[in-house]
Design a protein around this motif. Structure first.
Motif, PDB file in Angstrom:
ATOM      1  N   ASP A 156       0.802  -1.228   0.000  1.00 23.03           N
ATOM      2  CA  ASP A 156       0.000   0.000   0.000  1.00 23.03           C
ATOM      3  C   ASP A 156       0.831   1.272   0.000  1.00 23.03           C
ATOM      4  N   LYS A 158       2.425   2.540   2.427  1.00 22.26           N
ATOM      5  CA  LYS A 158       2.350   3.252   3.699  1.00 22.26           C
ATOM      6  C   LYS A 158       3.498   2.859   4.630  1.00 22.26           C
ATOM      7  N   CYS A 160       4.901   3.810   8.882  1.00 21.00           N
ATOM      8  CA  CYS A 160       4.663   4.547  10.119  1.00 21.00           C
ATOM      9  C   CYS A 160       5.448   3.920  11.265  1.00 21.00           C
ATOM     10  N   GLU A 189      11.113   7.103   9.463  1.00 19.84           N
ATOM     11  CA  GLU A 189      10.416   6.384  10.533  1.00 19.84           C
ATOM     12  C   GLU A 189      11.374   5.990  11.660  1.00 19.84           C
TER      13      GLU A 189
END
Length: 291
Positions: A156, A158, A160, A189
């Motif tokens: 995706d 993404k 985090c 991150e």
């Protein structure tokens, strides 16, 4: 200076954070010290503005001690001496809040340095290329340097850091537009992860501030500046190619930082505080590949 930096961010220009000398961060060739935090940011900005490709800076007296000479008429760059101090907030005591001293940065002095390009007699810069210039090897080194577990999965796009679980979640590198981009996202991150209470403890109460708050904006400044510092130290290429198009990563760092420009306009000191915190975080992560 802060106004100029904000302007460069809004223009998408952050090339001055990644000197052409690659992994060579601004440093003093006489003392052997590396300039840190806000001073690192000042010197990178000065080098970009003046077109200096040499990362060596020193005081007038240090140059003289080596038999080198600052050229007549040259103007130096003013740096500040910062120290971390413990302070009590009298207002908090009156309100019955936590009375423990709080750590804060305090400017205790200043000094002036000159770039090697402004000095006669300085030996040529001897630059050693990175030990492993392959991006796959760099990605593995970055992942191994993470202060917490890294879960690399998903398509995706993404990524985090999850403070509650103290882990980083990032998309599979095979889905990235480039390994260069993957490494930079992971570095961002990883800088976030240094804020954990077991490391540099930037998060109040052990939790990161929610999106949209001032605390969130300050932490994003730390993470993006730290990622830019680390990318420069690793010698990551400034650009990548995807689908026949060039991706300017320095411009992307600038674009992301510009989204928090309102905070910098309200509090000019926020940039230098963030730079100091970013430098400490970068140091923690980089210890692995400096060994």
């Amino acid at each position: 200076m802060v106004e100029e930096i904000i302007g460069l961010m809004e223009q998408g220009d952050l090339g001055w954070t990644e000197p052409v000398t690659g992994a060579m961060a601004p440093h003093n060739p006489v003392s052997g010290c590396r300039y840190r935090g806000a001073n690192r940011l000042r010197l990178a900005w000065a080098a970009g503005k003046r077109g200096w490709s040499d990362p060596r800076f020193m005081t007038y007296n240090q140059a003289m001690s080596e038999g080198w000479h600052v050229r007549r008429g040259e103007r130096g760059t003013i740096l500040e001496v910062w120290k971390e101090v413990l302070r009590k907030d009298a207002g908090r005591e009156e309100e019955g809040e936590d009375e423990r001293p709080r750590r804060c940065l305090c400017c205790v002095g200043s000094f002036t340095v000159f770039n090697a390009a402004q000095i006669e007699g300085v030996p040529e810069l001897d630059i050693e290329p990175p030990a492993d210039s392959g991006l796959e090897g760099i990605c593995e080194a970055v992942k191994a340097a993470a202060p917490c577990p890294v879960r690399e999965e998903g398509i995706d796009g993404k990524a985090c850091y999850v403070p509650a679980r103290d882990e980083i979640r990032i998309f599979d590198r095979r889905c990235a537009v480039s390994l260069n981009m993957f490494a930079r996202v992971l570095l961002h991150e990883e800088v976030h992860s240094t804020g954990h209470s077991s490391r540099l403890a930037r998060f109040e109460g052990g939790c990161a501030d929610p999106f949209g708050t001032e605390g969130y904006a300050r932490e994003e400044l730390v993470a993006e500046l730290g990622a830019a510092f680390l990318a420069a130290e690793l010698g990551l290429p400034r650009s990548s190619e995807h689908a026949g198009e060039a991706i300017d990563h320095a411009a992307q760092h600038a674009s992301y930082l510009s989204s928090w420009a309102s905070l910098l306009k309200e509090d000019g000191n926020a940039l230098f505080v963030a730079a100091a915190q970013a430098d400490s975080a970068a140091d923690m992560i980089a210890r692995t590949w400096r060994k």
